[in-house]
Every structure is written in C-alpha cells, then in structure tokens.
Design a protein around this motif. Structure first.
Motif, PDB file in Angstrom:
ATOM      1  N   ARG A 135     129.106  -4.000  69.629  1.00 22.86           N
ATOM      2  CA  ARG A 135     129.733  -4.949  70.507  1.00 22.86           C
ATOM      3  C   ARG A 135     130.700  -5.879  69.757  1.00 22.86           C
ATOM      4  O   ARG A 135     130.420  -6.292  68.639  1.00 22.86           O
ATOM      5  CB  ARG A 135     128.571  -5.727  71.181  1.00 22.86           C
ATOM      6  CG  ARG A 135     128.870  -7.142  71.442  1.00 22.86           C
ATOM      7  CD  ARG A 135     127.692  -7.960  71.916  1.00 22.86           C
ATOM      8  NE  ARG A 135     128.160  -9.276  72.221  1.00 22.86           N
ATOM      9  CZ  ARG A 135     128.146  -9.802  73.458  1.00 22.86           C
ATOM     10  NH1 ARG A 135     127.664  -9.112  74.456  1.00 22.86           N
ATOM     11  NH2 ARG A 135     128.587 -11.001  73.671  1.00 22.86           N
ATOM     12  N   GLU A 161     132.665  -9.375  69.172  1.00 14.99           N
ATOM     13  CA  GLU A 161     132.401 -10.801  69.431  1.00 14.99           C
ATOM     14  C   GLU A 161     133.740 -11.542  69.518  1.00 14.99           C
ATOM     15  O   GLU A 161     134.072 -12.337  68.636  1.00 14.99           O
ATOM     16  CB  GLU A 161     131.518 -11.379  68.314  1.00 14.99           C
ATOM     17  CG  GLU A 161     130.171 -10.700  68.139  1.00 14.99           C
ATOM     18  CD  GLU A 161     129.161 -11.124  69.193  1.00 14.99           C
ATOM     19  OE1 GLU A 161     129.485 -12.008  70.013  1.00 14.99           O
ATOM     20  OE2 GLU A 161     128.054 -10.558  69.196  1.00 14.99           O
ATOM     21  N   ARG A 199     137.028 -18.598  68.219  1.00 18.92           N
ATOM     22  CA  ARG A 199     136.524 -19.899  67.754  1.00 18.92           C
ATOM     23  C   ARG A 199     136.762 -20.039  66.243  1.00 18.92           C
ATOM     24  O   ARG A 199     137.206 -21.082  65.765  1.00 18.92           O
ATOM     25  CB  ARG A 199     135.024 -19.994  68.057  1.00 18.92           C
ATOM     26  CG  ARG A 199     134.487 -21.414  68.138  1.00 18.92           C
ATOM     27  CD  ARG A 199     133.037 -21.392  68.587  1.00 18.92           C
ATOM     28  NE  ARG A 199     132.151 -21.072  67.490  1.00 18.92           N
ATOM     29  CZ  ARG A 199     131.623 -21.964  66.654  1.00 18.92           C
ATOM     30  NH1 ARG A 199     131.877 -23.236  66.827  1.00 18.92           N
ATOM     31  NH2 ARG A 199     130.835 -21.598  65.680  1.00 18.92           N
ATOM     32  N   MET A 238     118.548 -14.756  64.569  1.00 22.17           N
ATOM     33  CA  MET A 238     119.468 -13.814  65.223  1.00 22.17           C
ATOM     34  C   MET A 238     118.954 -12.393  65.079  1.00 22.17           C
ATOM     35  O   MET A 238     118.987 -11.603  66.013  1.00 22.17           O
ATOM     36  CB  MET A 238     120.853 -13.906  64.570  1.00 22.17           C
ATOM     37  CG  MET A 238     121.684 -15.022  65.126  1.00 22.17           C
ATOM     38  SD  MET A 238     123.327 -15.014  64.442  1.00 22.17           S
ATOM     39  CE  MET A 238     123.817 -16.658  64.955  1.00 22.17           C
ATOM     40  N   GLU A 239     118.468 -12.097  63.898  1.00 26.04           N
ATOM     41  CA  GLU A 239     118.000 -10.739  63.629  1.00 26.04           C
ATOM     42  C   GLU A 239     116.778 -10.394  64.489  1.00 26.04           C
ATOM     43  O   GLU A 239     116.727  -9.315  65.069  1.00 26.04           O
ATOM     44  CB  GLU A 239     117.654 -10.609  62.141  1.00 26.04           C
ATOM     45  CG  GLU A 239     117.743  -9.176  61.685  1.00 26.04           C
ATOM     46  CD  GLU A 239     117.817  -9.043  60.177  1.00 26.04           C
ATOM     47  OE1 GLU A 239     118.229 -10.005  59.510  1.00 26.04           O
ATOM     48  OE2 GLU A 239     117.457  -7.966  59.702  1.00 26.04           O
ATOM     49  N   GLY A 272     117.164  -9.306  67.982  1.00 26.80           N
ATOM     50  CA  GLY A 272     117.770  -7.994  68.182  1.00 26.80           C
ATOM     51  C   GLY A 272     119.283  -8.020  68.117  1.00 26.80           C
ATOM     52  O   GLY A 272     119.954  -7.089  68.561  1.00 26.80           O
ATOM     53  N   THR A 273     119.854  -9.105  67.582  1.00 26.18           N
ATOM     54  CA  THR A 273     121.307  -9.211  67.439  1.00 26.18           C
ATOM     55  C   THR A 273     121.657  -8.958  65.979  1.00 26.18           C
ATOM     56  O   THR A 273     120.908  -9.360  65.103  1.00 26.18           O
ATOM     57  CB  THR A 273     121.758 -10.641  67.815  1.00 26.18           C
ATOM     58  OG1 THR A 273     121.321 -10.894  69.137  1.00 26.18           O
ATOM     59  CG2 THR A 273     123.275 -10.777  67.759  1.00 26.18           C
ATOM     60  N   PHE A 284     128.038 -10.903  64.123  1.00 25.43           N
ATOM     61  CA  PHE A 284     128.364 -12.177  64.758  1.00 25.43           C
ATOM     62  C   PHE A 284     128.902 -13.189  63.749  1.00 25.43           C
ATOM     63  O   PHE A 284     129.854 -13.916  64.035  1.00 25.43           O
ATOM     64  CB  PHE A 284     127.118 -12.750  65.455  1.00 25.43           C
ATOM     65  CG  PHE A 284     127.397 -14.004  66.220  1.00 25.43           C
ATOM     66  CD1 PHE A 284     127.997 -13.964  67.467  1.00 25.43           C
ATOM     67  CD2 PHE A 284     127.072 -15.248  65.679  1.00 25.43           C
ATOM     68  CE1 PHE A 284     128.266 -15.123  68.169  1.00 25.43           C
ATOM     69  CE2 PHE A 284     127.344 -16.415  66.372  1.00 25.43           C
ATOM     70  CZ  PHE A 284     127.937 -16.353  67.623  1.00 25.43           C
TER      71      PHE A 284
END
Lengths: 255, 258
Positions: free
Chosen positions: A31, A33, A39, A125-126, A129-130, A135
């Motif tokens: 995915r 970001e 940003r 974050m890990e 599941g990201t 990111f």
C-alpha cells in the motif's frame, strides 16, 4: 583504527546499504502512503526553505563580494556574473543546500524515529500488522529525494539574486545585463549534473537519517547519538557523492 | 464495579476450553542470558491468564515472542492454529490483526491526534466498505473506554491513565480475539490502576477475548486473573488461580503475595 572498529565500520556500511536497497524493494509495492508522503514533503521541503534560502542568498552575496577584487585586478570585472553563476549553480548552491538539509532534516529524522523506537511506537505499528518501514522510512526517504533537488534549484535562483546584490555594492550592474551574463555563462551540462546529484544527496540524507533512528537504542542517550551520527554520516556522504559526481561528469566531458 | 463482584463475573465468563495459544518448550536467550528455558503454557478461549514474575524474568520477552517481535531459539508458539515462528511477513501481519498488544509505555503515536491513532490500524486493515463508518468505529472504541471527549487531543495532552485507556481503545478497535497486556497498571496510581483492571475485565466480558496479562501489580492480578502462571528462572514454575497460589506453601510463590 583497531581491527574491531574497522570491522564494525564495514558492517555498518553493509547494513546501511541493505537498508537503502530495502527502500527500492518495499517502496514501490502497495500500500502507498501518499498522505504521509505529502506531510513529509511539507516538513522536509517547505519548512526547510527559509533556512536554505537565507544561506543561499548569503553565499551568493559573499562569493560575489570576495571574487570582485581579484577580477578587478585582471580587468575582468565584466566576468563577475558569469563566474559567480557557474560556481553557484555547479557546486555551491547544491552542496550547501544538501549540507543544511543533512543538519536540519537528517538530525530531525534521526531523533524522531529514534524516539519512536525507544518509546515502542515502531513496535506498536508492527504489532498492528502495519509495515513501519513503509510508513516511516519509505515516505521520508522519498520526500528527501524529491524535495532536496527542489530546494537546490530554489537555492540556485536565490543565490544568483544574492550575487546580483553583491555585484551592485561596489559597482553597477543592470538587472537585465546581470541575468543575461549569468545565464550566458551557463550551459545545460552545468545544470543537469548539478541537479542529478541532488537526488542522490536527498536519498543519502533520508536513508542515513532513517537508518540511525530506526535502529536507535539505549534510551534517550541513544536518540541523541542517532541524531548526531545521522548528521555526521549524511554530511560526509554528501561530500563523497559530490566527489563521485565530479569524476563522472569529468569522464563524460561535462566539465 | 467492586473487586468482589468483578471476581464473580470474571469467573462466569472464563475459559470455555478451546486453546487459542499453545506454547511448547519455548527457549530464548540473549547471549549468555537464558531468559526463557523450556517454557510451556496453554491459553484457553475467554480466559485471562496472568504471567507473574520479577522484573527481568522474561515476561515481556514471552509476549514479544508470541506476537512475533522476537524469534524464539527453540520451541513452538501456536496462535489461533498457526505456528508463529514459521509464518512469513504477510501471514504474520494477518495473525497480528487478531492479536492486540497493549504496550507498557502505551506507544501512542506522538505526532497524531487520538482520532488518527485509532484510525491508523483501522485504515490499514479493514475492507473499503467498512471504512465508510470509520468515525463511528473510532467513537465506539473511545466510548468503551469513557474518553470520547479526547478525540481531537494529542497524546501529550492526556494524563497517564487516559493514555493507557486510549492505547486500550486502539488495541480494541480491530476487535482482536486475543489481547496481550504488558504491565497495564505499572506507573499508575492505585485508583487508576483499579479502573484499568476493571476495564480489562469489561473487555473480556463484552468481546469474549482471551488475554495474557504481564503484571506484578497484585491488585490488578487479583481483579483480572482467571489463572496465574508464575515465571521463575525462565520456566513455568507454578500455575493456579489467585487463591490457590496465595495459599501455596512454596516460598518462591508466596513472596509475590506478601
């Protein structure tokens, strides 16, 4: 250098290279970001502009003022805009912008990711599941790679304007004549390598800052060390890339 | 909710028998430091198991092995039918959606508001159709912990207890089947600690979650534990409920309850 520290140095070079390569293997898979990338571009690009702009203006002004007496001595005062523009565009503006960014952005990323590491935010974050690399690292490295060339181009323009101001302190150079002479001395082969190398500067600053922060340890002390070593290594890499870039442009007869 | 009522209710909703986590002969060392040695333990569906042990006894290492943050040296960790050390990254990420993890330090993302903290896992895992109601899900999670008014605040503006609740809300938002709590009441005053403990019990009841709770706060242990595992020298030294272990004659076990 003791054998062990040399071994550690080589191991770290290997680790940073692997980390930088991971940017390519993971960065282009979904995915994406985009929100975080924008940003980061805002923080890295827009927020660094005042500092880079002021520095570039002063460099242009000072270089012109200091070059003037020598040129006057040889009766070559008319060469001032051309000489200054080549120096600024080829070398001074890109390298100074990159060094400013290595200090400001490299330390910022190193400290931010370092504190995220020690407060377990990266682990959080890990476990949700990201992929934290995607990111945090991919977005920052991408933003550095894209924004530092933009800053360097703006630094070119601002430093040339500084040169115009410098040229008019002792002498009188018409606005149109200054810019005509400045651009007349420049060729495409001056501009292109100077801009291409800034992409590498940006990539190196991003990778080193992220690496140092991502693998930060030892609590708050580690965060300080991460920020500090990010600046040192990124600044050194800027010069090494510059050295390699000048050899390459020399081989291709672009000098 | 009083402690006594809580204890009665928690027993009513306790384990129904299916094993959700099965740890067999787990060993983990850091250099010469053998943190876990041949540790075996099963967590049943709907059960709150507390792992009790001294600081540095390997409690946090245990749950980090379960969630896949650390790789064990030996042994198997079966979570919801999957052996964690053998999972690839994609499978691990899918498994982690079903297993919530509450960090001791809360690990709220400093640069994001409470809303963004809660949306972060949600936007990365749920199907597009369910994302239409992200706001609703965020508010529901915040209402569950009684902090819906903090939705637009930054984590730095919150007190320790509030941060813990928000971290719990973020853990709950993906509706996990298992929750791993790493010292949930450490650093909190006794009243707030009790509130968090009761909240953990409410979560167990409402969502029928199973949980492993790492703690050495005996007030929290008394409230939440269906079963207690005493971890000494990296092994599963004793297992039992609160009263059984409290009345144990074993010195090493007894010292936790004194």
């Amino acid at each position: 250098m003791k054998p062990n520290s040399f071994k550690n140095f080589l191991a770290e070079v290997g680790d940073i290279s692997a980390f930088g390569w991971r940017f390519f293997t993971e960065g282009f898979k979904p995915r994406y970001e985009f929100g975080e990338l924008l940003r980061q571009c805002y923080f890295i690009g827009y927020k660094s502009l005042p500092l880079v702009g002021i520095t570039a203006f002063i460099m242009g002004l000072v270089l012109t003022i200091q070059s003037r007496p020598t040129l006057v001595e040889f009766g070559a005062e008319a060469w001032l805009p051309g000489m200054v523009s080549v120096s600024l565009v080829r070398e001074i503006a890109p390298v100074i912008s990159a060094l400013i960014c290595a200090g400001k952005i490299g330390s910022g990323i190193g400290a931010e990711l370092g504190s995220m590491k020690v407060t377990e935010q990266i682990d959080a974050m890990e476990v949700s599941g990201t992929n934290p690399f995607k990111f945090l690292v991919v977005t920052r490295v991408m933003a550095c790679t894209l924004m530092i060339p933009v800053l360097a181009i703006l630094a070119d323009i601002i430093s040339l304007y500084g040169g115009y101001m410098g040229a008019n302190i002792r002498g009188v150079v018409n606005w149109d004549l200054y810019w005509y002479q400045a651009f007349d001395a420049l060729s495409f082969s001056d501009l292109l390598p100077a801009i291409v190398k800034t992409f590498f500067f940006g990539y190196a600053i991003g990778v080193v800052g992220c690496y140092k922060g991502y693998y930060s340890s030892k609590g708050t002390e580690g965060v300080g060390q991460s920020a500090n070593s990010a600046v040192v290594v990124a600044s050194l890499l800027v010069f090494i890339i510059d050295l390699v870039a000048v050899q390459i442009t020399d081989i291709f007869q672009l000098t | 909710m009083s402690t006594q009522t809580a204890t009665v209710e928690k027993n009513a909703s306790a384990a129904n028998g299916d094993t959700v986590i099965s740890i067999q002969h787990l060993s983990k060392s850091f250099g010469e430091n053998h943190v876990l040695r041949d540790f075996s333990f099963d967590l049943k569906q709907g059960e709150n198991a507390v792992v009790l042990g001294k600081s540095g006894s390997g409690k946090s290492v245990l749950i980090k092995c379960i969630i896949g943050l650390l790789n064990p040296d030996k042994g198997s960790i079966n979570v919801l039918g999957q052996n964690v050390p053998e999972l690839n990254q994609e499978e691990l990420d899918r498994m982690r959606v079903k297993v919530g993890f509450l960090f001791q330090s809360n690990a709220l993302y400093d640069s994001m508001t409470v809303r963004e903290n809660l949306e972060f896992p949600l936007r990365r895992h749920w199907m597009k159709s369910t994302l239409d109601d992200v706001d609703g899900m965020v508010m529901e999670a915040l209402e569950n912990v009684g902090l819906s008014h903090t939705v637009d605040m930054m984590p730095a503006e919150l007190s320790g207890g509030m941060r813990k609740r928000i971290a719990l809300a973020r853990t709950l938002i993906l509706k996990p089947e298992i929750i791993l709590y790493d010292e949930p009441t450490t650093g909190l005053d006794p009243i707030t600690g009790k509130e968090i403990s009761n909240l953990m019990l409410d979560v167990q009841k409402k969502y029928n979650t199973s949980a492993i709770v790492i703690s050495h706060d005996m007030n929290c242990v008394k409230i939440v534990a269906n079963r207690i595992v005493v971890l000494i020298d990296g092994t599963c030294y004793a297992v039992g409920n609160y009263d059984e272990l409290k009345n144990s004659n074993d010195k090493k076990v007894k010292q936790f309850f004194e």
